[in-house]
Design a protein around this motif. Structure first.
Motif, mmCIF file in Angstrom:
data_model
loop_
_atom_site.group_PDB
_atom_site.id
_atom_site.type_symbol
_atom_site.label_atom_id
_atom_site.label_comp_id
_atom_site.label_asym_id
_atom_site.label_seq_id
_atom_site.Cartn_x
_atom_site.Cartn_y
_atom_site.Cartn_z
ATOM 1 N N THR A 15 32.767 -27.705 -22.876
ATOM 2 C CA THR A 15 32.100 -26.686 -23.672
ATOM 3 C C THR A 15 33.104 -25.741 -24.318
ATOM 4 O O THR A 15 34.229 -25.579 -23.856
ATOM 5 C CB THR A 15 31.117 -25.860 -22.810
ATOM 6 O OG1 THR A 15 31.859 -25.221 -21.756
ATOM 7 C CG2 THR A 15 30.031 -26.740 -22.216
ATOM 8 N N SER B 27 32.641 -19.221 -24.186
ATOM 9 C CA SER B 27 31.516 -18.451 -24.731
ATOM 10 C C SER B 27 31.967 -17.364 -25.690
ATOM 11 O O SER B 27 31.250 -17.032 -26.647
ATOM 12 C CB SER B 27 30.692 -17.850 -23.588
ATOM 13 O OG SER B 27 31.499 -16.998 -22.782
ATOM 14 N N THR C 189 31.780 -18.151 -29.446
ATOM 15 C CA THR C 189 30.493 -18.585 -29.994
ATOM 16 C C THR C 189 29.617 -17.416 -30.429
ATOM 17 O O THR C 189 28.506 -17.635 -30.914
ATOM 18 C CB THR C 189 29.719 -19.413 -28.948
ATOM 19 O OG1 THR C 189 29.337 -18.568 -27.844
ATOM 20 C CG2 THR C 189 30.550 -20.572 -28.421
ATOM 21 N N ILE D 231 31.480 -28.471 -31.963
ATOM 22 C CA ILE D 231 30.612 -28.115 -30.840
ATOM 23 C C ILE D 231 30.305 -29.376 -30.045
ATOM 24 O O ILE D 231 29.819 -30.360 -30.605
ATOM 25 C CB ILE D 231 29.289 -27.484 -31.339
ATOM 26 C CG1 ILE D 231 29.569 -26.264 -32.223
ATOM 27 C CG2 ILE D 231 28.385 -27.116 -30.162
ATOM 28 C CD1 ILE D 231 28.337 -25.735 -32.936
ATOM 29 N N ASP E 141 27.773 -30.860 -27.646
ATOM 30 C CA ASP E 141 26.409 -30.452 -27.299
ATOM 31 C C ASP E 141 25.596 -31.638 -26.821
ATOM 32 O O ASP E 141 25.911 -32.791 -27.091
ATOM 33 C CB ASP E 141 25.734 -29.798 -28.508
ATOM 34 C CG ASP E 141 24.680 -28.774 -28.121
ATOM 35 O OD1 ASP E 141 24.421 -28.590 -26.915
ATOM 36 O OD2 ASP E 141 24.120 -28.133 -29.037
ATOM 37 N N THR F 266 20.699 -27.003 -28.057
ATOM 38 C CA THR F 266 20.470 -25.558 -28.045
ATOM 39 C C THR F 266 21.698 -24.792 -28.510
ATOM 40 O O THR F 266 21.594 -23.828 -29.290
ATOM 41 C CB THR F 266 20.073 -25.101 -26.633
ATOM 42 O OG1 THR F 266 18.880 -25.792 -26.241
ATOM 43 C CG2 THR F 266 19.821 -23.602 -26.594
ATOM 44 N N GLN F 267 22.882 -25.200 -28.047
ATOM 45 C CA GLN F 267 24.105 -24.497 -28.431
ATOM 46 C C GLN F 267 24.342 -24.591 -29.931
ATOM 47 O O GLN F 267 24.664 -23.594 -30.590
ATOM 48 C CB GLN F 267 25.306 -25.072 -27.680
ATOM 49 C CG GLN F 267 26.617 -24.337 -27.924
ATOM 50 C CD GLN F 267 26.618 -22.926 -27.364
ATOM 51 O OE1 GLN F 267 25.937 -22.647 -26.370
ATOM 52 N NE2 GLN F 267 27.365 -22.036 -27.985
ATOM 53 N N THR F 268 24.171 -25.782 -30.491
ATOM 54 C CA THR F 268 24.353 -25.956 -31.935
ATOM 55 C C THR F 268 23.395 -25.073 -32.717
ATOM 56 O O THR F 268 23.791 -24.394 -33.678
ATOM 57 C CB THR F 268 24.129 -27.427 -32.311
ATOM 58 O OG1 THR F 268 25.128 -28.237 -31.677
ATOM 59 C CG2 THR F 268 24.187 -27.636 -33.809
ATOM 60 N N ARG G 295 21.837 -22.339 -31.815
ATOM 61 C CA ARG G 295 22.109 -20.900 -31.680
ATOM 62 C C ARG G 295 23.369 -20.508 -32.453
ATOM 63 O O ARG G 295 23.412 -19.434 -33.077
ATOM 64 C CB ARG G 295 22.229 -20.524 -30.202
ATOM 65 C CG ARG G 295 20.927 -20.676 -29.415
ATOM 66 C CD ARG G 295 21.023 -19.940 -28.097
ATOM 67 N NE ARG G 295 21.066 -18.492 -28.306
ATOM 68 C CZ ARG G 295 21.391 -17.617 -27.348
ATOM 69 N NH1 ARG G 295 21.721 -18.047 -26.137
ATOM 70 N NH2 ARG G 295 21.405 -16.323 -27.608
ATOM 71 N N GLU G 296 24.399 -21.357 -32.421
ATOM 72 C CA GLU G 296 25.601 -21.034 -33.196
ATOM 73 C C GLU G 296 25.312 -21.077 -34.699
ATOM 74 O O GLU G 296 25.827 -20.248 -35.465
ATOM 75 C CB GLU G 296 26.749 -21.967 -32.836
ATOM 76 C CG GLU G 296 27.352 -21.681 -31.465
ATOM 77 C CD GLU G 296 28.774 -22.176 -31.351
ATOM 78 O OE1 GLU G 296 29.599 -21.852 -32.227
ATOM 79 O OE2 GLU G 296 29.054 -22.897 -30.370
ATOM 80 N N ILE H 203 23.673 -15.653 -31.094
ATOM 81 C CA ILE H 203 24.387 -15.308 -29.862
ATOM 82 C C ILE H 203 25.093 -13.978 -30.071
ATOM 83 O O ILE H 203 26.075 -13.890 -30.816
ATOM 84 C CB ILE H 203 25.396 -16.399 -29.484
ATOM 85 C CG1 ILE H 203 24.686 -17.758 -29.348
ATOM 86 C CG2 ILE H 203 26.117 -16.048 -28.179
ATOM 87 C CD1 ILE H 203 25.636 -18.933 -29.189
#
Length: 302
Positions: A173, A176, A179, A201, A203, A208-210, A212-213, A290
């Motif tokens: 990952t 944080s 991000t 990224i 993921d 979810t991470q993609t 949100r970024e 984020i």
């Protein structure tokens, strides 16, 4: 680095000849080194004896073809390059966050010989080894800076970069701190007019991470920018873990749908889909940006 970063299998090629300043790749095979931060191992590509994969803590992190710098080895790096060629064909000033063995900086430097690069990595010993092993360009074409990625980014002059590339991983990952809205605002502030940010990224479904970024970048980069998300179709459909590229460009007056770029990405060996405009908006619907944690001052002791 992300564990999804397996080099693409190359078709069998005639054995290349390294230039005179580069070591013979056969003599580097099975080389190991230990730095204060990493264990490094070089493994010969069985399909291309002029190329090596650099493993950092047993994770494939860079691919170096000594005979052909354009051979990037990793699919997501080819996506980076395609986006740069389409969106920023005149870009000359590049900043690489998480440079590892500087394979991408080496490739872009070879294709744009007047370009300049700043490579920032927490493992400066690794970059120094790479410069020796692979005859990387010297300053001012390629400057190596040992620093935490965010600290190194902050130290850059405002409006000094045409392209900023984030390819930083702790395990599978992205840290944080790289991000958040604070990071994206900082990166955007370092870009010149028309500048481009590219984020790798790692993921997994439901991405979810993609999402949100992407929501964070869309909020921070402003209404006149271009933002896109690109990945192998199976990854974007939530079928498996993989690398996703998030891109943003300041002050872009080009067609937000980027049809030529979409065609180029679809032609990859593993078809890559590009989401922009309203399609991207639908993709990230409901995703929350984020926000960096608020830092509260500690009251002084009476």
């Amino acid at each position: 680095m992300s564990k999804s970063r397996q080099p693409r299998k190359q078709s069998k090629q005639p054995r290349g000849t390294s230039n005179s300043s580069s070591p013979d790749p056969l003599t580097l095979a099975d080389t190991t080194a230990t730095t204060a931060a990493s264990r490094i191992r070089l493994e010969l590509d069985r399909d291309n004896p002029a190329a090596l994969t650099v493993y950092v803590n047993d994770v494939p992190s860079s691919y170096i073809d000594t005979a052909n710098p354009a051979n990037l080895g990793f699919e997501y790096l080819e996506v980076f390059r395609d986006i740069i060629e389409d969106r920023a064909p005149l870009a000359e000033r590049f900043t690489h966050l998480g440079a590892a063995a500087c394979g991408f900086a080496r490739a872009i430097s070879a294709s744009r010989p007047t370009s300049t690069h700043i490579a920032i990595d927490i493992d400066g010993e690794l970059m120094a080894h790479a410069r020796t092993w692979f005859a990387l360009p010297r300053a001012p074409r390629l400057r190596l800076r040992t620093a935490d990625a965010f600290a190194g980014l902050r130290a850059l002059s405002d409006k000094s970069a045409d392209v900023i590339i984030r390819d930083v991983f702790a395990g599978a990952t992205t840290p944080s701190a790289l991000t958040t809205d604070e990071f994206y605002r900082t990166a955007i502030g370092k870009l010149r007019a028309g500048g481009l940010v590219l984020m790798n990224i790692g993921d997994r479904p439901p991405l979810t991470q993609t999402k949100r970024e992407a929501a964070t970048l869309l909020r921070e980069i402003g209404p006149h920018a271009w933002v896109g998300v690109a990945a192998e179709t199976g990854v974007l459909k939530g079928r498996r873990y993989g690398n996703v590229v998030l891109a943003g460009q300041l002050d872009s007056g080009n067609d937000p749908a980027a049809p030529a770029l979409s065609r180029t990405l679809r032609s990859h060996a593993q078809s890559v889909s590009l989401l922009t405009g309203s399609v991207l908006t639908d993709f990230i619907a409901g995703a929350q940006p984020i926000d960096a944690p608020a830092i509260h001052a500690v009251p002084a002791t009476p």
